[in-house]
Design a protein around this motif. Structure first.
Motif, short mmCIF file in Angstrom:
data_model
loop_
_atom_site.label_atom_id
_atom_site.label_comp_id
_atom_site.label_asym_id
_atom_site.label_seq_id
_atom_site.Cartn_x
_atom_site.Cartn_y
_atom_site.Cartn_z
N MET A 144 20.04 25.64 7.65
CA MET A 144 20.16 24.52 7.04
C MET A 144 21.38 23.43 7.62
SD MET A 144 21.81 24.16 3.13
CE MET A 144 23.39 25.09 3.49
N VAL A 145 22.37 24.33 8.20
CA VAL A 145 23.28 23.58 8.93
C VAL A 145 22.81 22.78 10.12
CG1 VAL A 145 25.45 24.01 10.41
CG2 VAL A 145 25.36 25.13 8.13
N SER A 146 21.90 23.47 10.80
CA SER A 146 21.29 23.04 12.16
C SER A 146 20.43 21.78 11.84
CB SER A 146 20.45 24.11 12.74
OG SER A 146 21.09 25.26 13.24
N LEU A 147 19.83 21.89 10.55
CA LEU A 147 18.97 20.63 10.39
C LEU A 147 19.76 19.41 9.99
CD1 LEU A 147 15.76 22.42 8.52
CD2 LEU A 147 15.77 21.29 10.56
N LEU A 148 20.60 19.80 9.20
CA LEU A 148 21.57 18.67 8.59
C LEU A 148 22.45 18.05 9.83
CD1 LEU A 148 23.29 20.20 5.58
CD2 LEU A 148 21.68 18.47 5.61
N VAL A 149 22.90 18.94 11.00
CA VAL A 149 23.49 18.19 12.05
C VAL A 149 22.54 17.33 12.80
CG1 VAL A 149 24.37 18.70 14.35
CG2 VAL A 149 25.36 20.08 12.43
N LEU B 82 29.70 27.31 29.03
CA LEU B 82 30.16 28.67 28.68
C LEU B 82 30.99 29.20 27.67
CD1 LEU B 82 29.91 30.42 32.13
CD2 LEU B 82 27.95 30.27 30.81
N VAL B 83 31.89 28.08 27.38
CA VAL B 83 32.78 28.16 26.18
C VAL B 83 31.97 28.38 25.07
CG1 VAL B 83 34.58 27.08 24.78
CG2 VAL B 83 34.73 27.19 27.52
N TYR B 84 30.77 27.41 24.93
CA TYR B 84 30.14 27.73 23.71
C TYR B 84 29.48 28.99 23.65
CZ TYR B 84 25.99 27.03 20.91
OH TYR B 84 24.81 27.18 20.09
N TYR B 85 28.87 29.47 24.86
CA TYR B 85 28.01 30.72 24.63
C TYR B 85 29.02 31.83 24.51
CZ TYR B 85 24.16 28.26 26.57
OH TYR B 85 23.25 27.31 27.03
N ILE B 86 30.15 31.80 24.91
CA ILE B 86 31.02 33.09 24.73
C ILE B 86 31.56 32.69 23.29
CG2 ILE B 86 33.29 33.87 25.62
CD1 ILE B 86 32.79 32.99 28.39
N GLY B 87 31.83 31.67 22.95
CA GLY B 87 32.43 31.55 21.42
C GLY B 87 31.47 31.90 20.54
N THR B 88 29.78 31.56 20.81
CA THR B 88 29.04 32.21 19.95
C THR B 88 29.00 33.75 19.91
OG1 THR B 88 27.73 30.16 20.19
CG2 THR B 88 26.67 31.94 19.42
N SER C 242 25.03 15.82 29.34
CA SER C 242 26.62 15.65 29.77
C SER C 242 27.36 16.51 28.94
CB SER C 242 26.93 14.06 29.42
OG SER C 242 26.96 13.79 28.33
N LEU C 243 28.42 17.04 29.57
CA LEU C 243 29.29 17.84 28.55
C LEU C 243 30.21 16.90 27.75
CD1 LEU C 243 29.82 20.74 28.25
CD2 LEU C 243 31.57 20.75 29.81
N ASN C 244 30.34 16.80 26.42
CA ASN C 244 31.25 16.20 25.60
C ASN C 244 31.88 17.10 24.59
OD1 ASN C 244 29.31 15.72 23.42
ND2 ASN C 244 28.47 14.42 24.78
N PHE C 245 32.72 16.52 23.80
CA PHE C 245 33.51 17.24 22.86
C PHE C 245 32.64 17.73 21.82
CE2 PHE C 245 33.06 13.14 20.69
CZ PHE C 245 32.98 13.63 19.41
N GLU C 246 31.25 17.32 21.67
CA GLU C 246 30.30 17.66 20.47
C GLU C 246 29.97 19.02 20.77
OE1 GLU C 246 27.45 14.68 20.39
OE2 GLU C 246 28.60 13.00 19.57
N ILE C 247 29.66 19.50 21.93
CA ILE C 247 29.21 20.71 22.13
C ILE C 247 30.19 21.92 21.83
CG2 ILE C 247 30.41 21.29 24.59
CD1 ILE C 247 26.61 21.78 23.57
N PHE C 248 31.72 21.35 21.65
CA PHE C 248 32.39 22.71 21.10
C PHE C 248 32.75 22.33 19.50
CE2 PHE C 248 33.85 21.25 25.60
CZ PHE C 248 33.59 22.38 26.17
N ILE C 249 32.12 21.82 18.77
CA ILE C 249 32.13 21.37 17.32
C ILE C 249 31.82 22.85 16.76
CG2 ILE C 249 31.44 20.32 15.28
CD1 ILE C 249 31.59 17.76 16.72
N PRO C 250 30.67 23.18 17.06
CA PRO C 250 30.33 24.72 16.33
C PRO C 250 31.44 25.49 16.60
CG PRO C 250 28.38 23.83 17.67
CD PRO C 250 29.74 22.83 18.03
#
Length: 311
Positions: A118-123, A210-216, A268-276
């Protein structure tokens, strides 16, 4: 407690290290099983008459659904390799790396799957409504049906195998070595994140992703420790990969599929990738903590070398 189910009390640090070598050996067996599962893909490439040098070139040689099927098949072999290791090498019940409950809690798996879907679809649709210029509708019924069947059958095996290796088997293995909880949580998250370093998107966006992957990995480790089982992580990971496979693809991700949409934007790498990592995952932790009444966070996530008397 889930992380302690495979605990073996050693009399000294040397014995703990030697016992950990059993986990290294088990990991190597799983790795060999995964390599065995890659033989069909390698044979398909060989018979194609071309030897691609990158993932992108592989998609040019094979049909995307064929490539996806053959890629995911290696995880089927890895799953059976993990099953063999847990049963034969460690002499444990296979459920011991899944949950601390008497049986697998499927309700937890489906709840986590549903919430993250649900979260993924809403985003996605929120982003699409704000700017649809980079999204191309590419739905074709026949390829999509094949993709749906492959995703439905093999994608959960892939995500389950990864979760049971990192949040189950290795989490317990690192606990045996360190006899605390922060070290397994940190190590499995780092290894999980850096395992994605060869993904095409890392080459396109840079290592900061990799911050996203490690954070996940950290998020999945936390919900596993707090909930004393991998069920929530299993549902989340399955939803994440299945939605990505079916909904939207790009030319620079590891799985390129005949999904409903295709993102043609320049990576491109922007701030949106770190929102999750910094907003959505903490919100999910709050939701799950209220839903399952989690408490004693410091002991479950950090712990100490003082062991329970039952061990």
């Amino acid at each position: 407690m889930f992380i302690k189910q495979a605990f073996q009390k050693e009399t000294n640090s040397v014995a703990s290290v030697l016992n950990f070598f059993k986990y290294l050996g088990g990991s190597f067996i799983v790795f060999l099983a995964a390599l065995l599962g890659q033989i069909p893909l390698s044979m398909a490439m060989l018979f194609s008459g071309k030897m691609p040098q990158s993932t992108q070139e592989m998609y040019q040689v094979l049909d995307s659904n064929v490539f996806l099927f053959l890629s995911l098949f290696s995880f089927v072999c890895a799953f059976f390799g993990l099953y063999f290791v847990v049963i034969k090498l460690h002499h444990q019940k296979f459920t011991s790396i899944i949950t601390s409950r008497t049986s697998i809690d499927w309700k937890r798996i489906f709840l986590s799957f549903g919430v993250w879907s649900m979260v993924s679809l809403l985003v996605f649709f929120g982003t699409y409504l704000m700017d649809s210029s980079t999204m191309v509708f590419q739905f074709k019924l026949a390829p999509f049906i094949i993709l749906f069947l492959i995703t439905l059958v093999l994608m959960p095996i892939q995500t389950t195998t990864e979760e049971l290796i990192f949040r189950g088997y290795l989490m317990q293995g690192f606990y045996n070595l360190s006899q605390n909880k922060w070290f397994p949580l940190l190590m499995t998250s780092l290894i999980f994140g850096t395992m994605h370093i060869l993904n095409p998107e890392v080459d396109k966006m840079g290592y900061l992703i990799l911050v996203y992957y490690i954070g996940t990995g950290l998020f999945l480790g936390i919900i596993t420790l707090m909930d004393d089982g991998t069920e929530l992580a299993l549902g989340f990971h399955a939803a994440n990969n299945m939605i990505a496979s079916l909904l939207v693809t790009t030319d620079f991700t590891v799985f390129q599929t005949p999904s409903i949409f295709k993102d043609i934007s320049e990576p491109s790498l922007n701030f949106e990738i770190f929102i999750p990592v910094f907003i959505i995952f903490p919100a999910l932790l709050y939701f799950f903590s209220k839903r399952y009444k989690w408490n004693n966070w410091s002991d479950k996530l950090i712990g100490s070398k003082t062991l329970d008397k039952t061990f």
